[in-house]
Design a protein around this motif. Structure first.
Motif, PDB file in Angstrom:
ATOM      1  N   MET A  57      50.956  41.542  46.847  1.00 42.39           N
ATOM      2  CA  MET A  57      50.923  40.625  45.705  1.00 42.39           C
ATOM      3  C   MET A  57      49.884  41.063  44.680  1.00 42.39           C
ATOM      4  N   SER A  58      48.798  41.627  45.152  1.00 41.89           N
ATOM      5  CA  SER A  58      47.747  42.078  44.231  1.00 41.89           C
ATOM      6  C   SER A  58      48.271  43.150  43.290  1.00 41.89           C
ATOM      7  N   PHE A  59      49.118  44.030  43.800  1.00 44.30           N
ATOM      8  CA  PHE A  59      49.692  45.076  42.949  1.00 44.30           C
ATOM      9  C   PHE A  59      50.640  44.459  41.926  1.00 44.30           C
ATOM     10  N   ARG A  60      51.439  43.503  42.341  1.00 43.78           N
ATOM     11  CA  ARG A  60      52.372  42.882  41.402  1.00 43.78           C
ATOM     12  C   ARG A  60      51.639  42.160  40.279  1.00 43.78           C
ATOM     13  N   ARG A  61      50.488  41.564  40.589  1.00 46.00           N
ATOM     14  CA  ARG A  61      49.757  40.821  39.559  1.00 46.00           C
ATOM     15  C   ARG A  61      49.184  41.735  38.477  1.00 46.00           C
ATOM     16  N   LEU A  62      49.094  43.028  38.745  1.00 45.69           N
ATOM     17  CA  LEU A  62      48.580  43.948  37.730  1.00 45.69           C
ATOM     18  C   LEU A  62      49.441  43.957  36.472  1.00 45.69           C
ATOM     19  N   LYS A  63      50.689  43.506  36.592  1.00 44.61           N
ATOM     20  CA  LYS A  63      51.575  43.512  35.421  1.00 44.61           C
ATOM     21  C   LYS A  63      51.082  42.567  34.332  1.00 44.61           C
ATOM     22  N   SER A  64      50.238  41.621  34.702  1.00 46.12           N
ATOM     23  CA  SER A  64      49.745  40.648  33.728  1.00 46.12           C
ATOM     24  C   SER A  64      48.228  40.681  33.603  1.00 46.12           C
ATOM     25  N   LYS A  65      47.642  41.857  33.844  1.00 49.53           N
ATOM     26  CA  LYS A  65      46.199  42.016  33.682  1.00 49.53           C
ATOM     27  C   LYS A  65      45.907  43.021  32.571  1.00 49.53           C
ATOM     28  N   LEU A 108      46.152  56.210  46.256  1.00 50.45           N
ATOM     29  CA  LEU A 108      44.841  55.981  45.644  1.00 50.45           C
ATOM     30  C   LEU A 108      44.974  55.623  44.164  1.00 50.45           C
ATOM     31  N   CYS A 109      45.847  56.320  43.469  1.00 53.56           N
ATOM     32  CA  CYS A 109      46.062  56.032  42.047  1.00 53.56           C
ATOM     33  C   CYS A 109      46.605  54.620  41.850  1.00 53.56           C
ATOM     34  N   LEU A 110      47.530  54.213  42.697  1.00 55.78           N
ATOM     35  CA  LEU A 110      48.136  52.893  42.558  1.00 55.78           C
ATOM     36  C   LEU A 110      47.166  51.773  42.907  1.00 55.78           C
ATOM     37  N   ALA A 111      46.217  52.053  43.806  1.00 52.00           N
ATOM     38  CA  ALA A 111      45.309  51.008  44.295  1.00 52.00           C
ATOM     39  C   ALA A 111      43.995  50.938  43.539  1.00 52.00           C
ATOM     40  N   HIS A 112      43.690  51.911  42.702  1.00 53.39           N
ATOM     41  CA  HIS A 112      42.316  52.025  42.192  1.00 53.39           C
ATOM     42  C   HIS A 112      41.885  50.843  41.325  1.00 53.39           C
ATOM     43  N   ASP A 113      42.825  50.111  40.731  1.00 49.79           N
ATOM     44  CA  ASP A 113      42.466  48.991  39.859  1.00 49.79           C
ATOM     45  C   ASP A 113      42.786  47.629  40.463  1.00 49.79           C
ATOM     46  N   LEU A 114      43.060  47.557  41.755  1.00 48.40           N
ATOM     47  CA  LEU A 114      43.432  46.284  42.370  1.00 48.40           C
ATOM     48  C   LEU A 114      42.303  45.253  42.307  1.00 48.40           C
ATOM     49  N   GLY A 115      41.071  45.707  42.154  1.00 49.79           N
ATOM     50  CA  GLY A 115      39.944  44.780  42.110  1.00 49.79           C
ATOM     51  C   GLY A 115      39.591  44.281  40.729  1.00 49.79           C
ATOM     52  N   HIS A 116      40.317  44.723  39.704  1.00 44.64           N
ATOM     53  CA  HIS A 116      39.998  44.282  38.343  1.00 44.64           C
ATOM     54  C   HIS A 116      40.327  42.803  38.164  1.00 44.64           C
ATOM     55  N   PRO A 117      39.401  42.015  37.628  1.00 47.91           N
ATOM     56  CA  PRO A 117      39.689  40.615  37.317  1.00 47.91           C
ATOM     57  C   PRO A 117      40.514  40.505  36.040  1.00 47.91           C
ATOM     58  N   PRO A 118      40.918  39.295  35.656  1.00 52.00           N
ATOM     59  CA  PRO A 118      41.620  39.153  34.371  1.00 52.00           C
ATOM     60  C   PRO A 118      40.730  39.579  33.217  1.00 52.00           C
ATOM     61  N   PHE A 119      41.363  40.001  32.135  1.00 49.52           N
ATOM     62  CA  PHE A 119      40.689  40.380  30.885  1.00 49.52           C
ATOM     63  C   PHE A 119      39.848  41.650  31.019  1.00 49.52           C
ATOM     64  N   GLY A 120      40.174  42.501  31.978  1.00 48.60           N
ATOM     65  CA  GLY A 120      39.558  43.814  32.062  1.00 48.60           C
ATOM     66  C   GLY A 120      38.056  43.770  32.232  1.00 48.60           C
ATOM     67  N   HIS A 121      37.376  44.643  31.473  1.00 44.61           N
ATOM     68  CA  HIS A 121      35.929  44.780  31.627  1.00 44.61           C
ATOM     69  C   HIS A 121      35.186  43.551  31.104  1.00 44.61           C
ATOM     70  N   ALA A 122      35.802  42.802  30.191  1.00 48.53           N
ATOM     71  CA  ALA A 122      35.178  41.555  29.738  1.00 48.53           C
ATOM     72  C   ALA A 122      35.122  40.551  30.874  1.00 48.53           C
ATOM     73  N   GLY A 123      36.206  40.442  31.627  1.00 47.52           N
ATOM     74  CA  GLY A 123      36.219  39.544  32.774  1.00 47.52           C
ATOM     75  C   GLY A 123      35.269  39.991  33.859  1.00 47.52           C
ATOM     76  N   GLU A 124      35.173  41.303  34.048  1.00 47.33           N
ATOM     77  CA  GLU A 124      34.253  41.832  35.052  1.00 47.33           C
ATOM     78  C   GLU A 124      32.803  41.519  34.682  1.00 47.33           C
ATOM     79  N   ALA A 125      32.468  41.653  33.409  1.00 50.93           N
ATOM     80  CA  ALA A 125      31.106  41.356  32.970  1.00 50.93           C
ATOM     81  C   ALA A 125      30.758  39.895  33.215  1.00 50.93           C
ATOM     82  N   ALA A 126      31.720  38.997  32.966  1.00 48.29           N
ATOM     83  CA  ALA A 126      31.473  37.574  33.179  1.00 48.29           C
ATOM     84  C   ALA A 126      31.290  37.252  34.655  1.00 48.29           C
TER      85      ALA A 126
END
Length: 400
Positions: A57-65, A108-126
């Motif tokens: 499910m985490s991979f599928r959610r990347l479509k809207s991140k 590895l390429c497909l999984a490398h961004d699974l930990g990104h929160p919404p809104f990219g690096h802005a969301g990560e900073a928050a």
């Protein structure tokens, strides 16, 4: 795999899985999947890793991140999902040419961004700011936490139970980790990943493939959005040279097609540069253990291309990532994440039942579950959740 190089990762001799006796049924193989490295049916263990990631499910959610643009309205802008697919395509090309394991590289390429929160690096900073007193937040460590603890479709263990080689590559695809944050340190204690060494070439290739993909595809999206102008790109000598070559080859082509050819050509130049430089770097290496013990990065750009790539990154930060409209949208996105974190911290009943049930009584565990929940959100779900809690829709997050 045919033509496997001696320094390639081997799916029949990997480092095992955290839960060695797990027995999830494989619908393709018709038999229990291998838990400790044994290969059954038509798939190798690295292929199983890739498939478990794709079906998560985490991979599928990347479509809207967010990739570059926060919650874009246009259908043609890249998201974390399309970016990950493009990284995987570049990674497979490089892995095949170098005789590496394509399936591990792709996973590895497909999984490398699974930990990104919404809104990219802005969301990560928050999230990082909100979690400052509780160990911080980092999307790379969160990707590992996602596949090892949060994404749990199997009845007999937590996580996806991926191979050690895949987890090692996720943990340190950017190089050795000398000071892991709480998430990575906790996972490393449970299943040691030798954080002080360099990872496999497959992981190093995944990292440089990420650079190639976003360096060039972000140009494409920036031009499409009107945040970048073609004349801006021509301020960079190495891109200006490519542009003159494109104009000479296709003098009568429409401008937009010429620009897309420029991006394609730049990707090709970078890929060929990585192949040439990496082949020179690994000459004489005869095992994956030698790669890990080399004490330096082996897969990457030449010195000349490294300087070009750094120049391009500086340009992109100046012209695109720090564009006033991008900065404004990022500030509003950070506010959404901060408000969500504050709301859930004050009133856990606002969280779904399944997440509320995971909450321990006190911090830091409580804060970490809240961060896990928010990090897994898509852009749209975060916006909808904020609206549901505060009674007003966050404005101005769509900037293209």
């Amino acid at each position: 795999m045919t033509n496997r190089a001696p320094y390639a990762a081997d799916p029949d001799a990997h480092g095992g899985r955290e839960f060695a006796n797990a027995g999830a049924v494989s619908p393709l193989a018709g038999a229990p999947s291998a838990g400790s490295g044994e290969t059954r049916g038509p798939r190798s263990d690295f292929q199983r890793d890739r498939d478990r990631i794709i079906h998560s499910m985490s991979f599928r959610r990347l479509k809207s991140k967010t990739q570059v643009f926060i919650a874009p309205d246009g259908d043609h802008y890249r998201t974390r999902l399309t970016h990950s697919l493009e990284v995987a395509q570049i990674g497979r090309v490089l892995a095949r040419a170098l005789g590496l394991d394509e399936d591990l590289t792709e996973a590895l390429c497909l999984a490398h961004d699974l930990g990104h929160p919404p809104f990219g690096h802005a969301g990560e900073a928050a999230l990082s700011e909100a979690m400052q007193r509780h160990g911080g937040f980092d999307h790379n460590a969160q990707a590992l936490r996602t596949v090892m603890r949060l994404e749990s479709p199997y009845p007999d263990h937590e996580g996806l139970n991926l191979t050690w080689d895949l987890l090692e590559g996720l943990a340190k695809h950017n190089g050795p980790v000398s000071a892991p944050n709480w998430a990575l340190a906790e996972l490393d204690d449970a299943f040691p990943l030798n954080l002080g060494t360099w990872p496999s070439l497959e992981a190093q290739i995944a990292a440089v493939s990420d650079d190639i993909a976003y360096d060039n595809h972000d140009i494409d999206d920036g031009l499409r959005a009107g945040f970048l102008e073609p004349d801006d790109l021509l301020q960079l000598d190495f891109l200006a040279d490519q542009w003159r070559a494109v104009e000479k080859r296709f003098p009568n082509a429409p401008r937009d097609r010429q620009l897309r050819e420029l991006v394609r050509g730049q990707i090709g130049l970078m890929v060929n540069d990585v192949l040439e430089q990496t082949r020179a770097n690994i000459k004489g290496f005869s095992s994956v253990s030698e790669v890990r013990d080399a004490g330096r990065q082996l897969a990457g750009f030449s010195l000349e291309m490294t300087e070009h790539e750094r120049t391009l990154k500086r340009f992109m930060y100046d012209k695109l990532y720090y564009h006033p409209e991008q900065v404004s949208a990022a500030e509003r996105a950070r506010d959404v994440i901060a408000r969500l974190y504050a709301a859930y911290s004050q009133d856990a009943s606002l969280m779904p039942d399944e997440w509320r049930a995971r909450l321990p009584e006190s911090d830091p565990g409580r804060a970490r579950v809240i961060a896990d929940f928010i990090a897994g959100m898509s852009d749209s779900y975060a916006i909808q959740s904020c609206e549901a809690i505060y009674g007003e829709r966050p404005m101005g997050l769509t900037n293209v």
